[in-house]
Each structure stands twice: as structure tokens, then as C-alpha cells.
Write a protein that holds these residues in place. Structure first.
Motif, PDB file in Angstrom:
ATOM      1  N   ALA A 166       0.737  -1.328  -0.025  1.00 58.14           N
ATOM      2  CA  ALA A 166       0.010  -0.137   0.165  1.00 58.14           C
ATOM      3  C   ALA A 166       0.773   1.024   0.112  1.00 58.14           C
ATOM      4  N   VAL A 167       1.994   1.285   0.933  1.00 58.30           N
ATOM      5  CA  VAL A 167       2.893   2.328   0.886  1.00 58.30           C
ATOM      6  C   VAL A 167       3.502   2.678  -0.492  1.00 58.30           C
ATOM      7  N   ASN A 168       4.244   1.535  -1.352  1.00 59.18           N
ATOM      8  CA  ASN A 168       4.508   1.551  -2.358  1.00 59.18           C
ATOM      9  C   ASN A 168       3.638   2.214  -3.569  1.00 59.18           C
ATOM     10  N   ALA A 169       2.380   1.649  -3.410  1.00 59.20           N
ATOM     11  CA  ALA A 169       1.270   2.117  -4.386  1.00 59.20           C
ATOM     12  C   ALA A 169       0.917   3.515  -4.078  1.00 59.20           C
ATOM     13  N   LEU A 170       0.879   4.129  -2.986  1.00 60.40           N
ATOM     14  CA  LEU A 170       0.585   5.464  -2.675  1.00 60.40           C
ATOM     15  C   LEU A 170       1.668   6.602  -3.157  1.00 60.40           C
ATOM     16  N   GLU A 171       3.035   5.854  -3.059  1.00 58.88           N
ATOM     17  CA  GLU A 171       4.256   6.626  -3.266  1.00 58.88           C
ATOM     18  C   GLU A 171       4.356   6.820  -4.908  1.00 58.88           C
ATOM     19  N   GLU A 172       3.987   5.844  -5.424  1.00 54.96           N
ATOM     20  CA  GLU A 172       3.915   5.854  -6.991  1.00 54.96           C
ATOM     21  C   GLU A 172       2.862   6.497  -7.922  1.00 54.96           C
ATOM     22  N   CYS A 173       1.663   6.083  -7.334  1.00 53.75           N
ATOM     23  CA  CYS A 173       0.481   6.367  -8.054  1.00 53.75           C
ATOM     24  C   CYS A 173      -0.334   7.749  -7.519  1.00 53.75           C
ATOM     25  N   GLY A 174       0.208   8.007  -6.411  1.00 52.68           N
ATOM     26  CA  GLY A 174      -0.453   9.011  -5.559  1.00 52.68           C
ATOM     27  C   GLY A 174      -2.079   8.703  -5.320  1.00 52.68           C
ATOM     28  N   GLY A 175      -3.235   9.598  -5.552  1.00 49.91           N
ATOM     29  CA  GLY A 175      -4.120   9.481  -5.119  1.00 49.91           C
ATOM     30  C   GLY A 175      -4.683   9.811  -3.723  1.00 49.91           C
ATOM     31  N   ASP A 176      -6.035   9.740  -3.505  1.00 56.90           N
ATOM     32  CA  ASP A 176      -6.732   9.964  -2.213  1.00 56.90           C
ATOM     33  C   ASP A 176      -5.968   8.857  -1.226  1.00 56.90           C
ATOM     34  N   THR A 177      -5.329   9.181  -0.077  1.00 59.73           N
ATOM     35  CA  THR A 177      -4.887   8.239   0.802  1.00 59.73           C
ATOM     36  C   THR A 177      -6.173   7.448   1.289  1.00 59.73           C
ATOM     37  N   GLU A 178      -6.720   8.199   2.002  1.00 62.01           N
ATOM     38  CA  GLU A 178      -8.131   7.556   2.695  1.00 62.01           C
ATOM     39  C   GLU A 178      -8.853   6.800   1.736  1.00 62.01           C
ATOM     40  N   ILE A 179      -9.207   7.143   0.472  1.00 60.77           N
ATOM     41  CA  ILE A 179     -10.050   6.216  -0.365  1.00 60.77           C
ATOM     42  C   ILE A 179      -9.166   4.939  -0.668  1.00 60.77           C
ATOM     43  N   ILE A 180      -7.939   5.212  -1.082  1.00 59.86           N
ATOM     44  CA  ILE A 180      -7.202   4.066  -1.480  1.00 59.86           C
ATOM     45  C   ILE A 180      -6.759   3.045  -0.250  1.00 59.86           C
ATOM     46  N   SER A 181      -6.963   3.670   0.883  1.00 65.27           N
ATOM     47  CA  SER A 181      -6.455   2.693   2.071  1.00 65.27           C
ATOM     48  C   SER A 181      -7.897   1.826   2.379  1.00 65.27           C
ATOM     49  N   GLU A 182      -9.017   2.709   2.387  1.00 62.10           N
ATOM     50  CA  GLU A 182     -10.343   1.975   2.179  1.00 62.10           C
ATOM     51  C   GLU A 182     -10.543   0.744   1.212  1.00 62.10           C
TER      52      GLU A 182
END
Length: 373
Positions: free
Chosen positions: A304-320
Motif C-alpha cells: 500500500a505504501v509503495n502504491a501510494l508513493e508511485e501512483c498518488g491519489g487519495d490516501t484515505e480512499i485507497i486505504s479503504e
């Protein structure tokens, strides 16, 4: 709004049902090569029941009854504002249908594919005005899942994305946007989770049953091996070339090789065959797998961390979306706090040392704290 739907299998039917129920003023044109009368009668029967039980008024009934049609003629989609394709996973078939649509609908009509595995750019090969083309990936069963992936192309316009987001929101879902190698990311993540569980089981030298039990606090409803059982080895062990995140390829290749070993040994490739096969061919070892929850949490949070760093986007939405897709009991931040980054990093470092797989490499603590601190 005039919505077109191509294909009326389990996905097409669910997508139609979702928007038919949620969008009272929309009109629907469903392209299906057979059973137009049968499908029309089934929808009308459902409306009849709703009217009889007073869930809708006579006025709503009349409006709904005249708001849809089934057809086998692609030209009947010409007035649609958007078209969602949900036919079988065959690249040529999808290219053919969109090739025809591109010359029939207006330039402003959104062209959307529900593919869960194919290269989205290739689906829209040679389509004019690609700014209105991208993936709108629903998960099955459609009505019980909260997220819809919008897998956009470089050419996709901001206006098209906003229109799609509005539609998804009107349908009671949350849109999550991915691009490039992150197309159909949640399916990729699910496959990685299953493959990591397979490696954990092999590394600990325990049975599938024992590892499933050890992971149950993390996955209270359905763990990785339950997912593998429900999807089936044939589909889960398919072509990994459709997954384009480089760091995960070695891990996925390991998993697919292991799945092939199981199928070669006689395990059914169909759904609901894996767990029964393993129960018949494995014995519990009694070996320790007490760190299973920590080890799986470490992998999921790292991805999840790698994905958030690479593709960005809303952290809360992606975590959900990660929590729902994987069936986790808690949010990633909960596990980060429960185990601590030192223990999570130690687990990842151990797997990285054992395997050499890039999937287990992690960012430093400050990056993790940015998302889960």
C-alpha cells in the motif's frame, strides 16, 4: 442520461441493475445477442413485484418500464451518453465492438470497459477521440462492493473522469482512479496477497489449513486461501503479463509456478476445488506459524505504501479500497500501530533476504509515517 451496456452476463446484469435502481431518470440500452424478450420480461417482473409491494408508485413504475430496452443491434446505442462494455475477456472481441461504437456514437460519448485483466490501452486501439476512453472496473458482486476503479489512459480528459466519478457516486459507490501500470490495481493486489500467503505457507512448512487458521484474525470473513478457492486456480494462475508492476513480478511468478504444481497434481482449476483438494492431500504439521498475522500485515502495508508513493491519489480512499478488497479486519494504520514499523520492517527484511524479491523492499520509516503514522 442514456446509458448503454454491452453484454448481459453476471457483470453486465449487475451493472444494469445497480444503475437501473439508483438512477430514476436514466434511460438504458442493453446490447445482447440473444434473449431480449426473456430479459425484458425478467426486468418487468421485478418491477411488477416492486409495484405490488408498494416500493414504487404507479408513476415510477410506468417511467421505469419505458426507460430500458434490450437489442441485438449495435446501432441502437448511437444516442448513448456513455457505454459500459462487460462482455467476456477477449481482446479481439472488445476491440471489435469498440471499433464499431467509435463510428456510431457521438464524440462526447464515454466508452468504458469493465475488463479485469486485459491491457486497457489495447482495448481502445485505433478508437478516435480516446480522451473519452478508459476502464470502469466493477467488482463482483457489484451491489455488495463499495468501490469502482477508473483505469484512465494518458489521453483521458479531466471532464471524462469527472463525468465517470459522478456516475459512480450516483450509483452509491466510491471511485478510485489508477493509471499506467496501476491499471486494475486492486486485482493485482489481491493476487499478490494470495501469492505471499502461498510463500508463507511453504516457508513455514505448514498445511494450508494451518496457515489459514493463523491468518484468520487478519481476515475474519475470507482469507487468502478462501479467495484462491472462490476464484479458482485456473483464473488466479492465469497470465501474469497482464500485471505490470515490476517489483511484484518475481513473487507472482513463484505463486503461479506453485499453482501449476497443484494443478499438475490433480487440483481442479475451477472454483471451490482448491480447499477440498488440499484437505485430501495435506496433513497438519504442527509447525509454528505464530508470526503469520505480522508477516501478512507487513506485506500488505508495504504494498500500500509503495502504491501510494508511485501512483498518488487519495490516501484515505485507497486505504479503504485496500481494506475492502482484501477483506482486512482493520485499516492499515491500525496494524502499523499494533505491530510497529520496526517489527514490520524486520519481517519484510527477512523475506527479502530469503527470496531476493523486490516485493519485500520497503521505504524508510518517514514514508510509512506519512501514510499510517
Amino acid at each position: 442520461m442514456n446509458i448503454g451496456i454491452i453484454g448481459y452476463g453476471k457483470m453486465g446484469k449487475d451493472i444494469f441493475s445497480l444503475f437501473f435502481d439508483k438512477l430514476p431518470d436514466a434511460e438504458f440500452t442493453v446490447l445482447e445477442i440473444a434473449d431480449a424478450e426473456k430479459n425484458t420480461a425478467a426486468v418487468v417482473k421485478t418491477l411488477d413485484k416492486s409495484l405490488k409491494r408498494k416500493k414504487i408508485t404507479q408513476e415510477q413504475y410506468d417511467l421505469k418500464k419505458s426507460s430500458f430496452r434490450f437489442t441485438d443491434n449495435v446501432n441502437d446505442l448511437k444516442d448513448c451518453d456513455l457505454v459500459i462494455e462487460a462482455i467476456f475477456e477477449n481482446i479481439q472481441a472488445k476491440q471489435d465492438i469498440f471499433g464499431k461504437l467509435g463510428n456510431i456514437v457521438s464524440e462526447n460519448c464515454l466508452l468504458l470497459t469493465n475488463t479485469s485483466s486485459l491491457d486497457i490501452s489495447s482495448v481502445f486501439e485505433n478508437i478516435p477521440h480516446r480522451e473519452r476512453c478508459f476502464g470502469m472496473h466493477f467488482f463482483y458482486p457489484v451491489k455488495l462492493t463499495g468501490f469502482v476503479e477508473l483505469n484512465i489512459l494518458p489521453e483521458t480528459s479531466d471532464d471524462a473522469i469527472e463525468r465517470a466519478k459522478s456516475l459512480v457516486t450516483a450509483g452509491g459507490k466510491k471511485p478510485v482512479v489508477f493509471s499506467g501500470k496501476y491499471h486494475i490495481y486492486l486485482n493485482q493486489l489481491l493476487s499478490c496477497m494470495v501469492t505471499h500467503a502461498i510463500y508463507m505457507q511453504k516457508s513455514a512448512d505448514v498445511s494450508v489449513k494451518e496457515m489459514s487458521s493463523a491468518l484468520s484474525p487478519l481476515f475474519p470473513v475470507a482469507g487468502p486461501f478462501d479467495v484462491l478457492d472462490s476464484v479458482g486456480l485456473g483464473l488466479m494462475g492465469g497470465n501474469i503479463s497482464n500485471f505490470r508492476i515490476e517489483r511484484n513480478k518475481a513473487l507472482l511468478e513463484f505463486g503461479y509456478k506453485k499453482m501449476k504444481e497443484w494443478t499438475d497434481a490433480g487440483c481442479p482449476q475451477t472454483t471451490l476445488g482448491f480447499l477440498n483438494f488440499m484437505a485430501e492431500h495435506e496433513k497438519d504439521t504442527g509447525n509454528d506459524c505464530g508470526n503469520a498475522e505480522l508477516d501478512m500485515a507487513a506485506f500488505v502495508l508495504n504494498e500500500a505504501v509503495n502504491a501510494l508513493e508511485e501512483c498518488g491519489g487519495d490516501t484515505e480512499i485507497i486505504s479503504e479500497a485496500v481494506v475492502e478488497t482484501l477483506g482486512l479486519a482493520e485499516k492499515p494504520s491500525y496494524y502499523c500501530k499494533k505491530f510497529g514499523t520496526d517489527a514490520l520492517f524486520a519481517a519484510l527484511d527477512r523475506y527479502a533476504s530469503e527470496t531476493g524479491y523486490d516485493a519485500y523492499k520497503h521505504k524508510d520509516k518517514s514514508v510509512w509515517e506519512k501514510y499510517f503514522g
